[in-house]
Design an enzyme around this catalytic site. Sequence first.
Site, PDB file in Angstrom:
ATOM      1  CG  HIS A   1      -1.822  -1.036   1.186  1.00  0.00           C
ATOM      2  ND1 HIS A   1      -3.228  -0.908   0.740  1.00  0.00           N
ATOM      3  CD2 HIS A   1      -1.769  -2.176   1.786  1.00  0.00           C
ATOM      4  CE1 HIS A   1      -4.016  -2.015   0.876  1.00  0.00           C
ATOM      5  NE2 HIS A   1      -3.062  -2.884   1.658  1.00  0.00           N
TER       6      HIS A   1
ATOM      7  CE  LYS B   1      -2.134  10.973   3.109  1.00  0.00           C
ATOM      8  NZ  LYS B   1      -2.947   9.875   2.184  1.00  0.00           N
TER       9      LYS B   1
ATOM     10  CE  LYS C   1     -13.840   5.928   1.228  1.00  0.00           C
ATOM     11  NZ  LYS C   1     -12.905   6.170   2.550  1.00  0.00           N
TER      12      LYS C   1
ATOM     13  CE  LYS D   1      -6.606  14.065   0.481  1.00  0.00           C
ATOM     14  NZ  LYS D   1      -6.608  12.668  -0.406  1.00  0.00           N
ATOM     15  NE  ARG D   2      -3.114   9.916   9.885  1.00  0.00           N
ATOM     16  CZ  ARG D   2      -2.817   9.380  11.080  1.00  0.00           C
ATOM     17  NH1 ARG D   2      -3.853   8.543  11.542  1.00  0.00           N
ATOM     18  NH2 ARG D   2      -1.590   9.271  11.826  1.00  0.00           N
TER      19      ARG D   2
ATOM     20  CB  THR E   1     -10.208   4.864  -0.860  1.00  0.00           C
ATOM     21  OG1 THR E   1      -9.575   5.100   0.427  1.00  0.00           O
ATOM     22  CG2 THR E   1      -9.555   3.802  -1.103  1.00  0.00           C
TER      23      THR E   1
HETATM   24  O1  9GP Z   1      -1.346   5.771   1.244  1.00  0.00           O
HETATM   25  C1  9GP Z   1      -1.977   4.585   0.826  1.00  0.00           C
HETATM   26  C2  9GP Z   1      -3.620   4.964   0.001  1.00  0.00           C
HETATM   27  O2  9GP Z   1      -2.935   5.590  -0.914  1.00  0.00           O
HETATM   28  C3  9GP Z   1      -4.485   3.719  -0.222  1.00  0.00           C
HETATM   29  O3  9GP Z   1      -5.355   4.226  -1.034  1.00  0.00           O
HETATM   30  C4  9GP Z   1      -4.593   2.982   1.099  1.00  0.00           C
HETATM   31  C5  9GP Z   1      -5.441   1.626   0.848  1.00  0.00           C
HETATM   32  O4  9GP Z   1      -4.745   0.924  -0.242  1.00  0.00           O
HETATM   33  O5  9GP Z   1      -3.333   2.670   1.622  1.00  0.00           O
HETATM   34  C6  9GP Z   1      -2.320   3.638   2.055  1.00  0.00           C
HETATM   35  N1  9GP Z   1      -1.546   3.306   2.594  1.00  0.00           N
HETATM   36  C7  9GP Z   1      -1.066   2.921   3.952  1.00  0.00           C
HETATM   37  O6  9GP Z   1      -2.093   3.438   4.890  1.00  0.00           O
HETATM   38  C8  9GP Z   1      -0.036   2.329   4.341  1.00  0.00           C
HETATM   39  O7  9GP Z   1       0.837   1.660   3.807  1.00  0.00           O
END
Ligand code: 9GP
Length: 823
Positions: free
Chosen positions: A367, A564, A670, A558-559, A666
């Site tokens: 991820h 970002k 949304k 978002k975080r 994601t």
């Molecule tokens: O940063 C990614 C994000 O882009 C992605 O949508 C999400 C689910 O696949 O994973 C995030 N990654 C993490 O939280 C840590 O690897």
Amino acid sequence: MSRVCKMSKNVREVFRLDELKDDIRRNMVALLGNDPRSKRKFSYYNALAYSVRERLVDLWMRTQSDYYDSMAKRVYYLSMEFLPGRFLMNYLTNMGIVDECREIVAELGFSLEELEEEEWDAGLGNGGLGRLASCYLDSMVSQNIPGYGYGILYDYGIFYQSIVNGNQEERCDNWRRHGCPWEITRLDTLYEVKFYGRSETYYDSDGNVRFRWVDTENVMAMPCDILIPGYGCSHVSNMRLWTAQSSREFNLSDFNRGDYIGAMHGKVMSENITKVLYPNDQFLQGMELRLKQQYFLVSATFQDILRRYLKQHTSLAALPEAVAVQLNDTHPAIAIPELMRLLMDVYGMGWDVAWDICTRTFAYTNHTVLPEALETWPVDLLGRLLPRHMQIIYEINRRFLEGVAATFPGDTERLSRMSVIQEEGGQRVRMANLAIVGSHTVNGVAALHSNILQTGLFRDFHEYYPRKIRNVTNGVTPRRWLMQCNPALSRLITQSIGPEWCCNLEKLRELVPLAEDSAFRDAWARAKLENKRLLSRYVLRKVQMGINPNTLFDMQFKRMHEYKRQLLNVMHVISLFNRIKDNPSADITPRTVLFGGKAAPGYYQAKLIIRLINEVARVVNADADVAGRLRVAFLPNYCISQAEKVVPAADLSEQISTAGMEASGTGNMKFALNGALTIGTLDGANVEIMEEVGAENIFIFGLKAHEVAEKRRSGYNPREFYENDAELRRVMDMIGSGFFSPDERGLFSPVYDSLMHHGDYYMLMADYRPYMEAQAAVDALYLDQDQWVRKSILNAANMGKFSSDRSVMEYARGIWHVEPLGK
Ligand code: 9GP
């Protein structure tokens, strides 16, 4: 779909809705010990929750026997994080009884929405990764894919964020303090999980050398199930979350020596394993407790998997035909040596047979490509906590490198890059390498990201295993992220194209021609306005600030992370502020810019950016020239239930990460699904969103991933942009000189310095002007409401690909090799 329709016809009967009111009253008394005449919302929420849950237990048991009787292959989704949010509305939505339940609750003197607000979010995750896991569980069970989520029941989930004097402060999230009606605790099931000790060799009766793990410290794992109803409820599955209990014979010797307190100390310490979720997003904090949590999840889960498997099989040889294990990131990757240990040391298999089973069982999802998030564990630590696993990892690596050396003779650099053991800077275990070697399939989460894995981060592995690394683009569940969170829009969509879209999101394409229908556009705009009004009321309650629903709602939720680039958004806000100040009568598109997101508690720069947003908001919102045209707010404690309010109300969705750094995103899906237009870089899934909605319906700007990489290679000079762009210069000087922090002039110097003196790693300076231009195009389009609404419809209409139903079916067919049950 027919299943769903059938269900909704006789839903009253199936769920005994005529008895629901009495059951709520009964549970008030029998379970909660409360007087039903007391009008406490919290008690009624609980009584309702228990009454809803009990209606699913039967279906859950039936689903389990379906799985059992058909000997279906099961999918186990192992994840250190799940982010389900609230359960009540999700259960009601998937059961198809929201309206009926609203009426019943009204008869009891409440609104469903006020009872919903009584529920505390289950925040057992940090962000995208955990929420994705929850979306996938919803989609798996909704599509009759036999599977379970396995995770940890943290006593304290992701911290509660307060904003005090503009700064983030963290408070503990004691979400289970008042109990959680959704949990079904299995007090009668306990597994022993071992730590420490040593690995001992011995000879078995045939004279073979064997290993056993001895002198261990043991902790017990107790499961707690939370039901996951599929849409239409033909299947109900569960996620099984583990909680740590001390072992009964814990430190018996201390007890025997009369050291009661010493023994109790050990007991309490062992229960700490599942106390708290690590609050870091995309950052490895190499603490022993975290590794303990990972192994705790893995060990308990595999005991459960094998117990279930062995009920129906006599040999473990067929495990990969009956079990698929998906590793959600490397966090549970210690499962690979654990399964090897079980197969060899407990079940007596030889290495080759065990390894074959292992590599046909596991698949791994990556991820992130951020180096600071790639897990590595010091060999010393892993070897002390899990000595037998360390031996197995060394042996996996030895055999693996032998294979690589045979394919690429003499290429020692390649060997050291691919080794599971990193040598430089003290030996460490590279969990991603271990996960790749031990899995049959590795996937990235968006096309661009998977490509970066193949050609960048995991290039050596891609050359060695050319078919192993592939893509499955993420998705979100349309049940929670449209149907449940946006009733106004869902109703309109269902009236126009029928109800099938919620299990077949591609159906939304039928909205495309309606974008040309002015009556439909008006109805669409009314739904959006209604959501914006609801959000405005929420903002007023939450931060005591009035916002105008007739302005453009520009959202970045978002975080908080430098990649970002919330800072780039702030730079745009400051530029707009300056333009208005320079020309107070200028005709500008009125905007409300909203931010939300948590920063990891130890991430100084991200916390400083939160402070900057709040200080900029203070200056902007107090300025008389700006009034009515620009307003800025930071909403504290972004979480799933807040997202459910924010997402439906957005006009503009900010997806502006440095290209190549956001694996997928994601939130971008949304927002667009709910009719927001995206302003974004060609990063993560934005690339595919653009392909689906059309380049003319999205605002794309900035450097592309390969250009970012090229600039990093060839030398990037952020000062050049500063010197050649007066507007940018002014913004930077305001931040650096203390314009937004008059009482502490140097407060934001680290922000200024990161861009001006420390290389601007995330390339905000390079993307500033293209971003400003894209924002100008947003402003212009928003003034033409007819065109804006048209594009808003086209965005939602073309989001079919981003349903997690599609993602899960790609995993099912291409990776897990399972078929939906009963099809
Ligand atoms: O940063 C990614 C994000 O882009 C992605 O949508 C999400 C689910 O696949 O994973 C995030 N990654 C993490 O939280 C840590 O690897």
